[in-house]
Design a protein around this motif. Structure first.
Motif, PDB file in Angstrom:
ATOM      1  N   GLY A  25       9.762  14.380  -8.025  1.00 12.02           N
ATOM      2  CA  GLY A  25      10.880  15.063  -7.387  1.00 12.02           C
ATOM      3  C   GLY A  25      12.105  15.104  -8.285  1.00 12.02           C
ATOM      4  O   GLY A  25      12.808  16.121  -8.362  1.00 12.02           O
ATOM      5  N   ILE A  26      12.372  14.010  -8.984  1.00 14.59           N
ATOM      6  CA  ILE A  26      13.503  13.975  -9.901  1.00 14.59           C
ATOM      7  C   ILE A  26      13.275  14.932 -11.070  1.00 14.59           C
ATOM      8  O   ILE A  26      14.182  15.665 -11.476  1.00 14.59           O
ATOM      9  CB  ILE A  26      13.740  12.535 -10.398  1.00 14.59           C
ATOM     10  CG1 ILE A  26      14.257  11.673  -9.248  1.00 14.59           C
ATOM     11  CG2 ILE A  26      14.710  12.504 -11.567  1.00 14.59           C
ATOM     12  CD1 ILE A  26      14.283  10.190  -9.561  1.00 14.59           C
ATOM     13  N   VAL A  27      12.066  14.949 -11.607  1.00 19.35           N
ATOM     14  CA  VAL A  27      11.760  15.840 -12.733  1.00 19.35           C
ATOM     15  C   VAL A  27      11.903  17.297 -12.314  1.00 19.35           C
ATOM     16  O   VAL A  27      12.530  18.103 -13.012  1.00 19.35           O
ATOM     17  CB  VAL A  27      10.352  15.550 -13.295  1.00 19.35           C
ATOM     18  CG1 VAL A  27       9.908  16.638 -14.257  1.00 19.35           C
ATOM     19  CG2 VAL A  27      10.320  14.200 -13.981  1.00 19.35           C
ATOM     20  N   VAL A  28      11.351  17.658 -11.165  1.00 14.40           N
ATOM     21  CA  VAL A  28      11.436  19.041 -10.689  1.00 14.40           C
ATOM     22  C   VAL A  28      12.895  19.409 -10.403  1.00 14.40           C
ATOM     23  O   VAL A  28      13.355  20.505 -10.749  1.00 14.40           O
ATOM     24  CB  VAL A  28      10.546  19.244  -9.444  1.00 14.40           C
ATOM     25  CG1 VAL A  28      10.823  20.573  -8.768  1.00 14.40           C
ATOM     26  CG2 VAL A  28       9.081  19.138  -9.822  1.00 14.40           C
ATOM     27  N   GLY A  29      13.642  18.496  -9.783  1.00 16.21           N
ATOM     28  CA  GLY A  29      15.043  18.773  -9.480  1.00 16.21           C
ATOM     29  C   GLY A  29      15.882  18.997 -10.726  1.00 16.21           C
ATOM     30  O   GLY A  29      16.670  19.944 -10.792  1.00 16.21           O
ATOM     31  N   LEU A  82      26.408  15.795  -4.331  1.00 22.80           N
ATOM     32  CA  LEU A  82      25.848  15.143  -3.143  1.00 22.80           C
ATOM     33  C   LEU A  82      24.432  14.651  -3.399  1.00 22.80           C
ATOM     34  O   LEU A  82      24.042  13.593  -2.901  1.00 22.80           O
ATOM     35  CB  LEU A  82      25.865  16.115  -1.957  1.00 22.80           C
ATOM     36  CG  LEU A  82      27.251  16.422  -1.402  1.00 22.80           C
ATOM     37  CD1 LEU A  82      27.160  17.511  -0.333  1.00 22.80           C
ATOM     38  CD2 LEU A  82      27.905  15.172  -0.854  1.00 22.80           C
ATOM     39  N   SER A  83      23.673  15.383  -4.184  1.00 25.67           N
ATOM     40  CA  SER A  83      22.310  14.929  -4.480  1.00 25.67           C
ATOM     41  C   SER A  83      22.319  13.658  -5.316  1.00 25.67           C
ATOM     42  O   SER A  83      21.408  12.840  -5.211  1.00 25.67           O
ATOM     43  CB  SER A  83      21.522  16.033  -5.192  1.00 25.67           C
ATOM     44  OG  SER A  83      21.975  16.166  -6.532  1.00 25.67           O
ATOM     45  N   LYS A  84      23.353  13.470  -6.137  1.00 27.62           N
ATOM     46  CA  LYS A  84      23.453  12.245  -6.922  1.00 27.62           C
ATOM     47  C   LYS A  84      23.726  11.042  -6.004  1.00 27.62           C
ATOM     48  O   LYS A  84      23.279   9.945  -6.286  1.00 27.62           O
ATOM     49  CB  LYS A  84      24.560  12.351  -7.973  1.00 27.62           C
ATOM     50  CG  LYS A  84      24.336  13.421  -9.013  1.00 27.62           C
ATOM     51  CD  LYS A  84      23.006  13.288  -9.698  1.00 27.62           C
ATOM     52  CE  LYS A  84      22.996  12.160 -10.676  1.00 27.62           C
ATOM     53  NZ  LYS A  84      21.719  11.997 -11.360  1.00 27.62           N
ATOM     54  N   CYS A  85      24.452  11.272  -4.909  1.00 23.47           N
ATOM     55  CA  CYS A  85      24.717  10.185  -3.961  1.00 23.47           C
ATOM     56  C   CYS A  85      23.454   9.814  -3.201  1.00 23.47           C
ATOM     57  O   CYS A  85      23.226   8.642  -2.917  1.00 23.47           O
ATOM     58  CB  CYS A  85      25.811  10.591  -2.981  1.00 23.47           C
ATOM     59  SG  CYS A  85      27.423  10.806  -3.755  1.00 23.47           S
ATOM     60  N   VAL A  86      22.649  10.796  -2.870  1.00 26.55           N
ATOM     61  CA  VAL A  86      21.420  10.543  -2.114  1.00 26.55           C
ATOM     62  C   VAL A  86      20.388   9.851  -2.995  1.00 26.55           C
ATOM     63  O   VAL A  86      19.706   8.919  -2.561  1.00 26.55           O
ATOM     64  CB  VAL A  86      20.857  11.862  -1.551  1.00 26.55           C
ATOM     65  CG1 VAL A  86      19.491  11.665  -0.920  1.00 26.55           C
ATOM     66  CG2 VAL A  86      21.824  12.454  -0.551  1.00 26.55           C
ATOM     67  N   ALA A  87      20.280  10.311  -4.243  1.00 29.66           N
ATOM     68  CA  ALA A  87      19.293   9.723  -5.148  1.00 29.66           C
ATOM     69  C   ALA A  87      19.744   8.348  -5.537  1.00 29.66           C
ATOM     70  O   ALA A  87      19.045   7.445  -5.741  1.00 29.66           O
ATOM     71  CB  ALA A  87      19.122  10.598  -6.376  1.00 29.66           C
ATOM     72  N   ALA A  90       0.846  -1.196   0.000  1.00 30.33           N
ATOM     73  CA  ALA A  90       0.000   0.000   0.000  1.00 30.33           C
ATOM     74  C   ALA A  90       0.880   1.244   0.000  1.00 30.33           C
ATOM     75  O   ALA A  90       1.852   1.339   0.740  1.00 30.33           O
ATOM     76  CB  ALA A  90      -0.897  -0.007   1.229  1.00 30.33           C
ATOM     77  N   GLY A  91       0.557   2.195  -0.835  1.00 29.54           N
ATOM     78  CA  GLY A  91       1.293   3.452  -0.906  1.00 29.54           C
ATOM     79  C   GLY A  91       2.515   3.412  -1.808  1.00 29.54           C
ATOM     80  O   GLY A  91       3.160   4.435  -2.006  1.00 29.54           O
ATOM     81  N   PHE A  92       2.857   2.266  -2.348  1.00 28.44           N
ATOM     82  CA  PHE A  92       4.051   2.167  -3.188  1.00 28.44           C
ATOM     83  C   PHE A  92       3.920   3.003  -4.452  1.00 28.44           C
ATOM     84  O   PHE A  92       4.845   3.718  -4.835  1.00 28.44           O
ATOM     85  CB  PHE A  92       4.331   0.708  -3.551  1.00 28.44           C
ATOM     86  CG  PHE A  92       5.434   0.544  -4.542  1.00 28.44           C
ATOM     87  CD1 PHE A  92       6.747   0.646  -4.146  1.00 28.44           C
ATOM     88  CD2 PHE A  92       5.157   0.313  -5.883  1.00 28.44           C
ATOM     89  CE1 PHE A  92       7.777   0.507  -5.064  1.00 28.44           C
ATOM     90  CE2 PHE A  92       6.164   0.165  -6.806  1.00 28.44           C
ATOM     91  CZ  PHE A  92       7.475   0.267  -6.395  1.00 28.44           C
ATOM     92  N   MET A  93       2.790   2.905  -5.110  1.00 27.07           N
ATOM     93  CA  MET A  93       2.607   3.622  -6.380  1.00 27.07           C
ATOM     94  C   MET A  93       2.651   5.135  -6.170  1.00 27.07           C
ATOM     95  O   MET A  93       3.250   5.859  -6.967  1.00 27.07           O
ATOM     96  CB  MET A  93       1.292   3.214  -7.042  1.00 27.07           C
ATOM     97  CG  MET A  93       1.223   1.733  -7.398  1.00 27.07           C
ATOM     98  SD  MET A  93       2.514   1.220  -8.520  1.00 27.07           S
ATOM     99  CE  MET A  93       1.768   1.621 -10.063  1.00 27.07           C
ATOM    100  N   SER A  94       2.063   5.622  -5.088  1.00 27.18           N
ATOM    101  CA  SER A  94       2.100   7.064  -4.843  1.00 27.18           C
ATOM    102  C   SER A  94       3.516   7.517  -4.478  1.00 27.18           C
ATOM    103  O   SER A  94       3.950   8.595  -4.893  1.00 27.18           O
ATOM    104  CB  SER A  94       1.105   7.452  -3.753  1.00 27.18           C
ATOM    105  OG  SER A  94       1.436   6.817  -2.546  1.00 27.18           O
ATOM    106  N   ARG A  95       4.259   6.704  -3.725  1.00 25.92           N
ATOM    107  CA  ARG A  95       5.646   7.064  -3.399  1.00 25.92           C
ATOM    108  C   ARG A  95       6.512   7.047  -4.646  1.00 25.92           C
ATOM    109  O   ARG A  95       7.401   7.878  -4.813  1.00 25.92           O
ATOM    110  CB  ARG A  95       6.216   6.105  -2.358  1.00 25.92           C
ATOM    111  CG  ARG A  95       5.726   6.375  -0.961  1.00 25.92           C
ATOM    112  CD  ARG A  95       6.501   5.553   0.038  1.00 25.92           C
ATOM    113  NE  ARG A  95       6.536   4.144  -0.318  1.00 25.92           N
ATOM    114  CZ  ARG A  95       5.868   3.188   0.300  1.00 25.92           C
ATOM    115  NH1 ARG A  95       5.115   3.486   1.337  1.00 25.92           N
ATOM    116  NH2 ARG A  95       5.945   1.937  -0.088  1.00 25.92           N
ATOM    117  N   ARG A  96       6.265   6.101  -5.531  1.00 26.56           N
ATOM    118  CA  ARG A  96       7.029   6.026  -6.773  1.00 26.56           C
ATOM    119  C   ARG A  96       6.753   7.250  -7.632  1.00 26.56           C
ATOM    120  O   ARG A  96       7.670   7.841  -8.208  1.00 26.56           O
ATOM    121  CB  ARG A  96       6.684   4.743  -7.519  1.00 26.56           C
ATOM    122  CG  ARG A  96       7.531   4.549  -8.756  1.00 26.56           C
ATOM    123  CD  ARG A  96       7.361   3.194  -9.345  1.00 26.56           C
ATOM    124  NE  ARG A  96       6.088   3.091 -10.026  1.00 26.56           N
ATOM    125  CZ  ARG A  96       5.756   2.099 -10.825  1.00 26.56           C
ATOM    126  NH1 ARG A  96       6.589   1.099 -11.009  1.00 26.56           N
ATOM    127  NH2 ARG A  96       4.591   2.066 -11.422  1.00 26.56           N
TER     128      ARG A  96
END
Length: 100
Positions: free
Chosen positions: A47-51, A95-100, A35-41
């Motif tokens: 978030g990636i698109v906006v970033g 650093l954001s590449k390491c987190v993602a 439950a909630g997997f699709m919304s988190r995905r």
């Protein structure tokens, strides 16, 4: 280089790993996800698109705005501050590449 298996030395075959194709992946029904997997995905994707959109638009903007920022006495920004900003942007990206 060997035309027939009989011409191939035995030690060549013995030391090669056996390569097998991967087993076929089973398709998953969306109901099989937690439950909630699709919304988190979707949220992660957005978030990636906006970033990346923000990175695309702001990546080179400091090159053009730095002379104006230095000339504005209200900002009180030195060339050292501009250098710190130009160093901080690639570091934050890395650093954001390491987190993602």
């Amino acid at each position: 280089a060997y035309d027939t298996p009989a011409a191939r030395p035995a030690n060549v075959v013995r030391h090669l790993p056996t390569l097998q194709p991967p087993a076929a992946l089973q398709s998953f029904d969306p109901d099989d996800y937690p439950a909630g997997f699709m919304s988190r995905r979707l949220l992660c994707f957005l978030g990636i698109v906006v970033g990346y959109t923000g990175l695309y638009f702001t990546r080179g903007s400091l090159t053009y705005t730095a002379p104006v920022m230095l000339a504005d006495p209200l900002l009180n920004i030195s060339i050292t501050d501009i250098g710190a900003m130009t160093s901080a942007f690639p570091l934050a990206y890395g650093l954001s590449k390491c987190v993602a």
